[in-house]
Scaffold this active site. Structure first.
Site, PDB file in Angstrom:
ATOM      1  CG  MET A 170      -9.097   3.656  -0.809  1.00  0.00           C
ATOM      2  SD  MET A 170     -10.488   2.547  -0.010  1.00  0.00           S
ATOM      3  CE  MET A 170      -9.867   2.132   1.677  1.00  0.00           C
ATOM      4  N   GLY A 171      -8.060   7.780  -0.236  1.00  0.00           N
ATOM      5  CA  GLY A 171      -7.294   9.032   0.361  1.00  0.00           C
ATOM      6  C   GLY A 171      -6.307   8.512   1.033  1.00  0.00           C
TER       7      GLY A 171
ATOM      8  CE  LYS B  95      -4.237   1.968   0.727  1.00  0.00           C
ATOM      9  NZ  LYS B  95      -3.699   3.407   0.220  1.00  0.00           N
TER      10      LYS B  95
ATOM     11  CG  ASN C  21     -10.103   3.473  -4.700  1.00  0.00           C
ATOM     12  OD1 ASN C  21      -9.350   4.266  -4.047  1.00  0.00           O
ATOM     13  ND2 ASN C  21      -9.297   3.059  -5.977  1.00  0.00           N
TER      14      ASN C  21
ATOM     15  CB  CYS D  61      -3.244   8.771  -5.543  1.00  0.00           C
ATOM     16  SG  CYS D  61      -4.794   8.826  -4.492  1.00  0.00           S
TER      17      CYS D  61
END
Length: 296
Positions: free
Chosen positions: A69-70, A43, A67, A123
């Protein structure tokens, strides 16, 4: 037949666990290694602990998953034990790391002992991180250079598809000293609840993963292969052995698998065995199909 060397790392097959899936603990990473992955990616880890975005942070849609997730994570200061545990799976462990500037990235990389680093500059839903950095050629080159000069292990750069020309970003990573690029991260997307009119995700928008983005990923890999001198690692929507072969034919040296792991924990072994049978039937090797689509 499927073994290869990638940026100096020995892989038993060209399949890897992608960042963000089963990558939070050493035990889950080890489990993926023992399930047949040729390498595993953690991760994404940052400088400080983050709780991430509020729920709902993930939703299944018709064509995959959204998603936001942050980037939740315990920070690099609390993660080395997880990497050490993952190494018990006896495959390379790649640490995915993120930050807001080159100093953040180099601080994390210098502090973690991993077999390689994957720089998350892609991201799509974390303010101040990821794609907000990864769309800037100069920042990508600077961050890559900072990490490359800070460590003595391979440095991969994970690219965002949310740009007008991914080739330029890939070249910036290469100029910064990257050993490989990873293409792609998720594609920006959104879902709205028609009963209330509100966006479903707590962050309103997120990243689309799953089978729907495979054609986008294939095109990005194809384009990057044409301009880069370093390997491209494909990721995005791979769910079976045919997808993995397609990525390699497009120019991927290896293929990461993420969302599909949720439906089949044995997917690495399943894909490996089918790929091997296909290559044997065709009397091809991995080298034979690598970049094959460019020879037409």
């Amino acid at each position: 037949m499927l073994s290869l060397t990638l940026t100096g790392l020995n892989l038993k097959n060209p399949l890897m666990l992608a960042a963000g899936i089963m990558g939070t603990t050493g035990d889950s990473l080890k489990r993926m290694a023992l399930a047949g992955a040729g390498a595993v990616v953690t991760k994404s880890i940052g400088t400080e602990p983050r709780s991430g975005h509020s729920n709902p942070s993930m939703v299944e849609v018709d064509c995959g998953y959204l998603n936001a997730m942050g980037l939740p994570n315990p920070s690099y200061k609390n993660f080395q034990d997880e990497i050490d545990r993952a190494r018990e799976g006896e495959v390379p462990v790649i640490a995915s790391i993120f930050g807001g500037c080159s100093l953040d990235f180099s601080e994390i990389a210098k502090s973690l002992n991993a077999d390689a680093f994957e720089l998350n500059v892609s991201c799509p839903h974390a303010h101040g991180y990821g794609a907000e950095i990864g769309t800037d050629h100069a920042l990508v080159e600077d961050i890559t250079h900072a990490v490359k000069t800070a460590v003595n292990v391979p440095v991969w750069v994970k690219l965002t598809p949310n740009v007008t020309d991914i080739k330029g970003i890939g070249l910036a990573a290469q100029h910064g000293g990257a050993d490989a690029v990873v293409a792609i991260n998720t594609v920006r997307g959104m879902a709205i609840d028609i009963e209330s009119g509100y966006p479903i995700l707590g962050n309103k928008f997120g990243g689309l993963s799953g089978r729907a983005i495979k054609p986008v990923a294939i095109k990005c890999v194809y384009d990057l292969y044409e301009v880069l001198d370093i390997p491209v690692i494909g990721v995005g929507g791979a769910t079976d052995w045919k997808d993995a072969v397609e990525f390699i034919m497009a120019g991927a040296k290896a293929v990461q698998i993420g969302s599909a792991v949720g439906n089949n924990i044995n997917i690495f072994d399943d894909i490996s065995s089918c790929m091997e049978a296909f290559l044997e039937e065709k009397e091809w090797t991995l080298d034979d199909i690598y970049g094959m689509a460019h020879e037409i």
